[in-house]
Scaffold this active site. Sequence first.
Site, PDB file in Angstrom:
ATOM      1  CG  HIS A   1      38.880  26.293  33.575  1.00  0.00           C
ATOM      2  ND1 HIS A   1      39.269  25.653  34.662  1.00  0.00           N
ATOM      3  CD2 HIS A   1      37.666  26.804  33.834  1.00  0.00           C
ATOM      4  CE1 HIS A   1      38.337  25.950  35.636  1.00  0.00           C
ATOM      5  NE2 HIS A   1      37.309  26.498  35.088  1.00  0.00           N
TER       6      HIS A   1
ATOM      7  CG  ASN B   1      46.096  34.375  42.574  1.00  0.00           C
ATOM      8  OD1 ASN B   1      47.206  34.666  42.234  1.00  0.00           O
ATOM      9  ND2 ASN B   1      45.759  33.080  42.813  1.00  0.00           N
TER      10      ASN B   1
ATOM     11  NE  ARG C   1      41.408  35.229  40.846  1.00  0.00           N
ATOM     12  CZ  ARG C   1      41.749  34.491  42.074  1.00  0.00           C
ATOM     13  NH1 ARG C   1      41.461  34.933  43.337  1.00  0.00           N
ATOM     14  NH2 ARG C   1      42.200  33.357  41.822  1.00  0.00           N
TER      15      ARG C   1
ATOM     16  CB  CYS D   1      49.885  30.955  49.130  1.00  0.00           C
ATOM     17  SG  CYS D   1      48.465  31.716  49.409  1.00  0.00           S
TER      18      CYS D   1
HETATM   19  C1  PEP Z   1      44.972  34.456  46.130  1.00  0.00           C
HETATM   20  O1  PEP Z   1      44.009  35.130  46.208  1.00  0.00           O
HETATM   21  O2  PEP Z   1      46.270  34.787  45.830  1.00  0.00           O
HETATM   22  C2  PEP Z   1      44.772  32.973  46.561  1.00  0.00           C
HETATM   23  C3  PEP Z   1      46.058  32.138  46.725  1.00  0.00           C
HETATM   24  O3  PEP Z   1      43.721  32.585  46.605  1.00  0.00           O
HETATM   25  P1  PEP Z   1      42.691  31.998  45.357  1.00  0.00           P
HETATM   26  O4  PEP Z   1      43.395  32.008  44.357  1.00  0.00           O
HETATM   27  O5  PEP Z   1      42.017  30.669  45.775  1.00  0.00           O
HETATM   28  O6  PEP Z   1      41.412  33.169  45.382  1.00  0.00           O
HETATM   29 MG    MG Z   2      42.114  34.343  47.317  1.00  0.00          MG
END
Ligand code: PEP
Ligand code: MG
Length: 575
Positions: A192, A459, A470, A507
């Site tokens: 955050h 991500n 992550r 994305c």
């Molecule tokens: C991702 O995993 O890259 C993604 C865009 O989804 P989130 O960050 O919402 O898990």
């Molecule tokens: Mg994701």
Amino acid sequence: MEVIKGSFAFEGIVTGEVFLDKKKYIDEGITAILDEKDVENEIERFERALELSKESLEDLRTSFAGKMNEHDLEIITAHMMILDDPIYVSDIKKSIKKDKLRAEEAVKLITTKYVKMFKNIQNPEYRQKELDIKDVGKRIVGNLDKRFEDWKKLDGKILVTEEIFPTELLNIYHLGIKIKGIVMEYGGETSHLAILAKALEIPTLMGIKNIFSYNWGKDIILDTTEINSCVIIEPDEKTKKEYENLLEKFELKKEEIKRDANLPTETLDGEKVSLYINVSGDLDSEEVRTLKPDGIGLLRTELLYMKNTSFPDEENQFKVYSGIVEKFDKDSSIIIRTLDIGADKQLPYFKMKNETNSFLGLRGIRFSLQNQDIFITQLKAILRAAYNRNVKIMYPMVTNISELREANKLLERAKKELKEENKLYKEDIEIGVMIEVPSIVMMADVFAQEVDFFSIGTNDLTQYILATDRLSETVSSMYDCYNPAVLRSIAFVKKAADLYGKKVSVCGEMAGDAKAIVAFLSMGIKDLSMVGTSILAARSLIRSLNYDKLKEIKEKLLLCHDSKEVKEILIKYIN
Ligand code: PEP
Ligand code: MG
């Protein structure tokens, strides 16, 4: 002079005086025992501080409303929930009564107990909870002894600290105190705090191990640019001179970004690239006007569910989705992702089963397929908001082809119900899947035959390809989206999609990163979706690149042995 490397949250170059924050919140020494007659007073003092803490959080929320994305302020809701937690509150009161502790000490004692409890849970997702409760404890103590006064000395300086909590940062900002920059030990780049630093545009360097082992001196240069990402303690004259030039260049680059804001997103040799915005909560029309995204590449619907006290109904969802869709032209592509909860994203009103590794458990499409009523309600709302619009549906965390087929069956059921209810909806809606797990990478050619598009969620893809959490601090240096394994998997997916003429976009956070943009263009991926704050810089960068020349580096990138080599190649193109 000493140069220390770190990772950056928000780019900038600043020079200035250091404000060393060595205070540790959790101290275990108990200093005062109350007389029996003071106990009630102390409880009242605690209750007042609790109320003040809630009020200050509400004030914060109000003061940032409209200025910051609701998703970024989600932290305030999490903290409100802790302040309202009857067990936490009664534990503190009991400690004042039974242990005869001053309110400050009772708050610290109980908070420390909870912090330790979260620490002992071998699950990285509790790291955020641990930080949240520490932050809340600090807020209550701050309201007991007005410790926030200390922060005033921070005005115009660069904060050097072990960690600063998100709401502390919001508070400082709210008080009108201008922090020039932040250097911190804590390294959570997806935390955050990193999100807030970006939103508040504070140059921030993270992940400086043993931060207090350095002799910080008085003046430092903080360079959080992509290329350098370092802090220089007591710079010598030569370095200072160099930085005068670098700063000038950096300011020029910022000017250039502003100048390019209204120009087409195309490379020097005329290749058109589409930039979309990622939306997590609401979307400000002003953002659409100034950033001019080509649409939404990822509408995360989780926040709508998180904000509610129960699952939102079809009508409620329809209104929210339509409100966002209507901010764009009719033809703009809008990708709405179905509910992606589980693991780090929890709903306050729905208790998920405890799992040893929730990141590998019931999340994303797996949850929706096990909770079909909730899923169908959402699909119906999306189908209605999509009527006469270029809205598409995307499923998250898909692992097997059977999940896609089952989800599509439920989509047909949702359409049938809407038809029977005489509601308007989009019949020929496009369907895509997120590429987030290794199995879908390996089976991309099979999926490409049954979907309209892929969107790469870097991500999660990085997390699952590299088997590296992550959110974990302990392995944060391994969580590296430039690892050639991640790039190879993206190239592999693009090849499979090309075989069947299907579109691929990215994305994940990576899509807004300058180096990554170079890498994606070299692979022929020209649809990128990112946070609003990255769009203008991305447009400006793309306008300085030669698409045809970039193609040459694709093979080189895929042959790299490690992320260092990858970054060395990419960085040459962004200067
Ligand atoms: C991702 O995993 O890259 C993604 C865009 O989804 P989130 O960050 O919402 O898990
Ligand atoms: Mg994701």
